[in-house]
Design a protein around this motif. Sequence first.
Motif, mmCIF file in Angstrom:
data_model
loop_
_atom_site.group_PDB
_atom_site.id
_atom_site.type_symbol
_atom_site.label_atom_id
_atom_site.label_comp_id
_atom_site.label_asym_id
_atom_site.label_seq_id
_atom_site.Cartn_x
_atom_site.Cartn_y
_atom_site.Cartn_z
ATOM 1 N N CYS A 141 0.842 -1.190 0.000
ATOM 2 C CA CYS A 141 0.000 0.000 0.000
ATOM 3 C C CYS A 141 0.877 1.240 0.000
ATOM 4 O O CYS A 141 1.765 1.379 0.859
ATOM 5 N N THR A 144 -2.947 6.525 -0.994
ATOM 6 C CA THR A 144 -4.333 6.075 -0.832
ATOM 7 C C THR A 144 -4.637 4.829 -1.662
ATOM 8 O O THR A 144 -5.743 4.326 -1.655
ATOM 9 N N GLY A 145 -3.644 4.340 -2.385
ATOM 10 C CA GLY A 145 -3.853 3.128 -3.164
ATOM 11 C C GLY A 145 -3.572 3.359 -4.637
ATOM 12 O O GLY A 145 -3.081 4.412 -5.032
ATOM 13 N N LEU A 147 -4.362 -0.832 -3.732
ATOM 14 C CA LEU A 147 -3.706 -1.948 -3.064
ATOM 15 C C LEU A 147 -3.122 -2.853 -4.135
ATOM 16 O O LEU A 147 -3.784 -3.157 -5.133
ATOM 17 N N CYS A 166 -6.186 2.134 0.394
ATOM 18 C CA CYS A 166 -5.104 2.169 1.375
ATOM 19 C C CYS A 166 -5.316 3.346 2.318
ATOM 20 O O CYS A 166 -5.830 4.387 1.914
ATOM 21 N N SER A 167 -4.945 3.156 3.575
ATOM 22 C CA SER A 167 -5.033 4.222 4.570
ATOM 23 C C SER A 167 -3.702 4.954 4.644
ATOM 24 O O SER A 167 -2.636 4.348 4.485
ATOM 25 N N GLY A 172 -0.948 1.918 7.713
ATOM 26 C CA GLY A 172 -1.603 1.678 6.421
ATOM 27 C C GLY A 172 -0.672 1.785 5.241
ATOM 28 O O GLY A 172 -1.071 1.514 4.103
ATOM 29 N N GLN A 173 0.582 2.181 5.481
ATOM 30 C CA GLN A 173 1.593 2.261 4.425
ATOM 31 C C GLN A 173 2.592 1.138 4.660
ATOM 32 O O GLN A 173 3.350 1.158 5.624
ATOM 33 N N ARG A 190 -12.134 -0.101 4.913
ATOM 34 C CA ARG A 190 -10.695 0.043 5.095
ATOM 35 C C ARG A 190 -10.314 1.003 6.223
ATOM 36 O O ARG A 190 -9.339 0.768 6.922
ATOM 37 N N ARG A 197 -2.962 -5.048 8.948
ATOM 38 C CA ARG A 197 -2.115 -3.847 8.910
ATOM 39 C C ARG A 197 -1.749 -3.359 10.308
ATOM 40 O O ARG A 197 -0.650 -2.857 10.524
#
Length: 286
Positions: A141, A144-145, A147, A166-167, A172-173, A190, A197
């Motif tokens: 990720c 924000t994506g 994914l 993705c966060s 989230g990364q 998400r 994650r």
Amino acid sequence: MGTESDQESDAPDAAPPDGQRKQQRSFWKELPLLIVIALVLALLIKTFLLQAFSIPSGSMENTLKIGDRVLVDKLTPWFGSKPERGEVVVFHDPDGWLADEPTPKPSALQTALSAVGLMPSADEKDLIKRVIGVAGDTVECKGTGPLKVNGKALDEPYVFPGNTPCSTDSAGQFKITVPSGRIWVMGDHRQFSADSRYHQDKPGGGAVPVKDVVGRAIAVAWPLDRLNNLPVPATFGQSDINAVGAAAPGAAGLMGAAPLVLWRRRKRSLSQAHRSALLAAPSEKN
């Protein structure tokens, strides 16, 4: 004085025949046995075939909503089937993910019904998420994506409306390779799912052991207006999504086997030539 028909109508109801009375008594005697058989069948179905689970949170919205009852296939894992990408699976809490979640005390009725699979167990800490990666997969990720799995971007229409694939927070990364015997799971909501994650600091690095998977959720069974199956999204069927790392051992095996095959063929060819020379020798002397 009444007529004969009047006298018959005034007479009390005739008692049922002996055979009918025996059938009625026989039914009530057999009823406990029928109940026991039904409970045993329900227990067997719960243990080996299907089990109903209740959705307690919104981490899988809108695919699954709070209060939905899903049917989980527990049979195929008995035959060696392993979770695949895109499946929605139920699994036991692997590394204390739910340690801070309160466990409600079930009533006696709930305990009895959950024992035979008619209600989900209140004391079992199980989770439900979507499988994103399997052993050997690289899941990534950025921003924000989208994914990505093994470098291939996923098209995820099931992600909660308004969420990004993705966060952007630190957990989230990520870019991870799923260890052997484990799966990487994420919720469809998400930005509202404490999934793989957010447990990368756990012993499994956030990945869930396959042995902890109870089974695959195959359908929403309740409420009736939510009745639906849970298929694998088409994006996970991409032909080039398979992990290079997962295929490498096989390729390495073929490369290692090639010299051995060539050596055996050469040896067999020399042996055949030697035998031919021996067979030909007597005829030359004659």
